[in-house]
Scaffold this motif. Sequence first.
Motif, PDB file in Angstrom:
ATOM      1  N   MET A   1       0.559  -1.171   0.140  1.00 47.05           N
ATOM      2  CA  MET A   1      -0.142   0.099   0.095  1.00 47.05           C
ATOM      3  C   MET A   1       1.031   1.409   0.085  1.00 47.05           C
ATOM      4  N   THR A   2       0.456   2.322  -0.572  1.00 47.92           N
ATOM      5  CA  THR A   2       1.352   3.323  -1.033  1.00 47.92           C
ATOM      6  C   THR A   2       0.593   4.734  -0.736  1.00 47.92           C
ATOM      7  N   ILE A   3       1.435   5.884  -0.945  1.00 47.26           N
ATOM      8  CA  ILE A   3       0.766   7.119  -0.888  1.00 47.26           C
ATOM      9  C   ILE A   3       1.008   7.746  -2.324  1.00 47.26           C
ATOM     10  N   GLU A   4      -0.117   8.416  -2.761  1.00 51.55           N
ATOM     11  CA  GLU A   4       0.190   9.112  -4.062  1.00 51.55           C
ATOM     12  C   GLU A   4      -0.277  10.583  -3.786  1.00 51.55           C
ATOM     13  N   ALA A   5       0.691  11.679  -4.435  1.00 53.72           N
ATOM     14  CA  ALA A   5       0.057  12.980  -4.335  1.00 53.72           C
ATOM     15  C   ALA A   5      -0.134  13.466  -5.614  1.00 53.72           C
ATOM     16  N   ARG A   6      -1.374  14.091  -5.916  1.00 57.09           N
ATOM     17  CA  ARG A   6      -1.773  14.547  -6.978  1.00 57.09           C
ATOM     18  C   ARG A   6      -1.891  15.898  -7.154  1.00 57.09           C
ATOM     19  N   SER A   7      -1.036  16.747  -7.541  1.00 57.53           N
ATOM     20  CA  SER A   7      -1.237  18.043  -8.343  1.00 57.53           C
ATOM     21  C   SER A   7      -1.191  18.936  -6.516  1.00 57.53           C
ATOM     22  N   ILE A   8      -0.685  18.782  -5.764  1.00 60.76           N
ATOM     23  CA  ILE A   8      -0.746  19.360  -4.501  1.00 60.76           C
ATOM     24  C   ILE A   8      -0.258  20.863  -4.644  1.00 60.76           C
ATOM     25  N   GLY A   9      -0.975  21.645  -4.264  1.00 56.58           N
ATOM     26  CA  GLY A   9      -0.642  23.038  -4.094  1.00 56.58           C
ATOM     27  C   GLY A   9      -1.105  23.702  -2.627  1.00 56.58           C
ATOM     28  N   PHE A  10      -0.604  24.614  -2.087  1.00 52.47           N
ATOM     29  CA  PHE A  10      -0.957  25.137  -0.970  1.00 52.47           C
ATOM     30  C   PHE A  10      -0.273  26.274  -0.853  1.00 52.47           C
ATOM     31  N   ARG A  11      -0.902  27.449  -0.148  1.00 50.97           N
ATOM     32  CA  ARG A  11      -0.285  28.667  -0.147  1.00 50.97           C
ATOM     33  C   ARG A  11      -0.626  29.159   1.504  1.00 50.97           C
ATOM     34  N   TYR A  12       0.239  30.229   2.082  1.00 55.74           N
ATOM     35  CA  TYR A  12      -0.113  30.616   3.222  1.00 55.74           C
ATOM     36  C   TYR A  12      -0.171  32.151   2.775  1.00 55.74           C
ATOM     37  N   LEU A  54      -6.499  20.557   2.698  1.00 59.18           N
ATOM     38  CA  LEU A  54      -6.024  20.654   1.343  1.00 59.18           C
ATOM     39  C   LEU A  54      -6.412  21.861   0.612  1.00 59.18           C
ATOM     40  N   GLN A  55      -5.945  22.419  -0.018  1.00 61.56           N
ATOM     41  CA  GLN A  55      -6.425  23.580  -0.994  1.00 61.56           C
ATOM     42  C   GLN A  55      -6.305  23.366  -2.433  1.00 61.56           C
ATOM     43  N   GLN A  56      -5.456  22.528  -2.948  1.00 57.46           N
ATOM     44  CA  GLN A  56      -5.365  22.147  -4.177  1.00 57.46           C
ATOM     45  C   GLN A  56      -4.896  20.555  -4.580  1.00 57.46           C
ATOM     46  N   GLY A  57      -5.520  19.715  -5.344  1.00 63.54           N
ATOM     47  CA  GLY A  57      -4.965  18.531  -5.458  1.00 63.54           C
ATOM     48  C   GLY A  57      -5.492  17.460  -4.332  1.00 63.54           C
ATOM     49  N   ASP A  58      -5.062  16.367  -4.393  1.00 67.24           N
ATOM     50  CA  ASP A  58      -5.451  15.128  -3.317  1.00 67.24           C
ATOM     51  C   ASP A  58      -4.388  14.500  -3.048  1.00 67.24           C
ATOM     52  N   LEU A  59      -4.359  13.916  -1.822  1.00 61.68           N
ATOM     53  CA  LEU A  59      -3.424  12.840  -1.474  1.00 61.68           C
ATOM     54  C   LEU A  59      -4.355  11.367  -1.462  1.00 61.68           C
ATOM     55  N   ILE A  60      -3.830  10.269  -1.861  1.00 63.02           N
ATOM     56  CA  ILE A  60      -4.352   8.956  -1.995  1.00 63.02           C
ATOM     57  C   ILE A  60      -3.548   8.260  -1.027  1.00 63.02           C
ATOM     58  N   LEU A  61      -4.032   7.789   0.185  1.00 65.38           N
ATOM     59  CA  LEU A  61      -3.347   6.890   0.897  1.00 65.38           C
ATOM     60  C   LEU A  61      -3.523   5.309   1.009  1.00 65.38           C
ATOM     61  N   LEU A  66      -7.802  11.122   0.617  1.00 65.51           N
ATOM     62  CA  LEU A  66      -7.889  12.102   1.639  1.00 65.51           C
ATOM     63  C   LEU A  66      -8.962  13.046   1.820  1.00 65.51           C
ATOM     64  N   LYS A  67      -9.500  13.454   0.556  1.00 65.73           N
ATOM     65  CA  LYS A  67     -10.529  14.676   0.403  1.00 65.73           C
ATOM     66  C   LYS A  67     -11.835  13.893   0.546  1.00 65.73           C
ATOM     67  N   LYS A  68     -12.017  12.862  -0.059  1.00 63.19           N
ATOM     68  CA  LYS A  68     -13.330  12.219   0.089  1.00 63.19           C
ATOM     69  C   LYS A  68     -13.428  11.351   1.168  1.00 63.19           C
ATOM     70  N   HIS A  69     -12.462  10.409   1.715  1.00 66.13           N
ATOM     71  CA  HIS A  69     -12.673   9.440   2.447  1.00 66.13           C
ATOM     72  C   HIS A  69     -11.462   9.693   3.736  1.00 66.13           C
ATOM     73  N   PRO A  70     -11.734  10.840   4.331  1.00 65.24           N
ATOM     74  CA  PRO A  70     -10.610  10.980   5.413  1.00 65.24           C
ATOM     75  C   PRO A  70     -10.127   9.866   6.524  1.00 65.24           C
ATOM     76  N   THR A  71     -11.320   9.701   6.940  1.00 64.81           N
ATOM     77  CA  THR A  71     -10.989   8.423   8.064  1.00 64.81           C
ATOM     78  C   THR A  71     -10.490   7.229   7.851  1.00 64.81           C
ATOM     79  N   GLU A  72     -10.842   6.701   6.489  1.00 61.19           N
ATOM     80  CA  GLU A  72     -10.228   5.442   5.879  1.00 61.19           C
ATOM     81  C   GLU A  72      -8.827   5.853   5.633  1.00 61.19           C
ATOM     82  N   ALA A  73      -8.552   7.033   4.868  1.00 59.60           N
ATOM     83  CA  ALA A  73      -7.333   7.274   4.654  1.00 59.60           C
ATOM     84  C   ALA A  73      -6.200   7.316   5.636  1.00 59.60           C
TER      85      ALA A  73
END
Length: 240
Positions: A1-12, A54-61, A66-73
């Motif tokens: 099982m792995t982690i995938e970052a999809r077009s992650i963007g973040f600003r302060y 998350l502001q832009q993109g998604d993380l798949i754990l 992480l955006k759609k199923h945060p508890t499971e992720a």
Amino acid sequence: MTIEARSIGFRYGDQPVLKDVSFTLTSGRFHALLGPNGAGKSTLFGLATRLLALQQGDLILAGRSLKKHPTEAMSQLGVVFQQNALDLDLTVRQNLHYHAALHGMSGRVARSRSHRELERFGLLERANAPVRQLNGGHRRRVEIARALLHQPTILLLDEATAGLDIASRNALNHHVRSLCDQDGLTVLWATHLIEEVHNEDRVLILHRGQLLADADGYQLCSDQGNRDLATTFHTLTGAG
């Protein structure tokens, strides 16, 4: 099982910290996230652990968004942060049992898993000692043991050797690598210390919020025409 970052963007505010970062880690392998201080490593970990939204993109754990199923992720994730997060007045065992309770484990399961991790990390003799009596290296071992109690498939470590001496750093690095072989854990080890990274590692280089490289260390050196990772890192980032 792995982690995938999809077009992650973040600003302060108006300041971009991460810029369209994408990668997919290899299951059961040690990966080094290498970057100077301020590169965006801790921000990426903050997003993965939902300390930041998350502001832009998604993380798949482990296949969970992480955006759609945060508890499971999040259930697939074990984390060791740069700052020590143990209760210094509790014993080693109490720290682990408290963490187990937060994950809804029964007392029997908590005791069994705590014993297993304490034994594996060479901490059984210190199980009943208050954490404040431990040295830095042993505290880090306790934190990793705690992070593994709920049996995650992914382990994130953010500057896990901060403040440790060279011998303790090397021992901790070696032990985490062994977890990939023994348990098939997918590990992402974030550091600014080039000596913690091996040429055979999968290396992700983050600089000023951008992912500059993502390949095996040997391949990175070959691509840049350098003989070692330190020179390659300096070539790509201008950092010493």
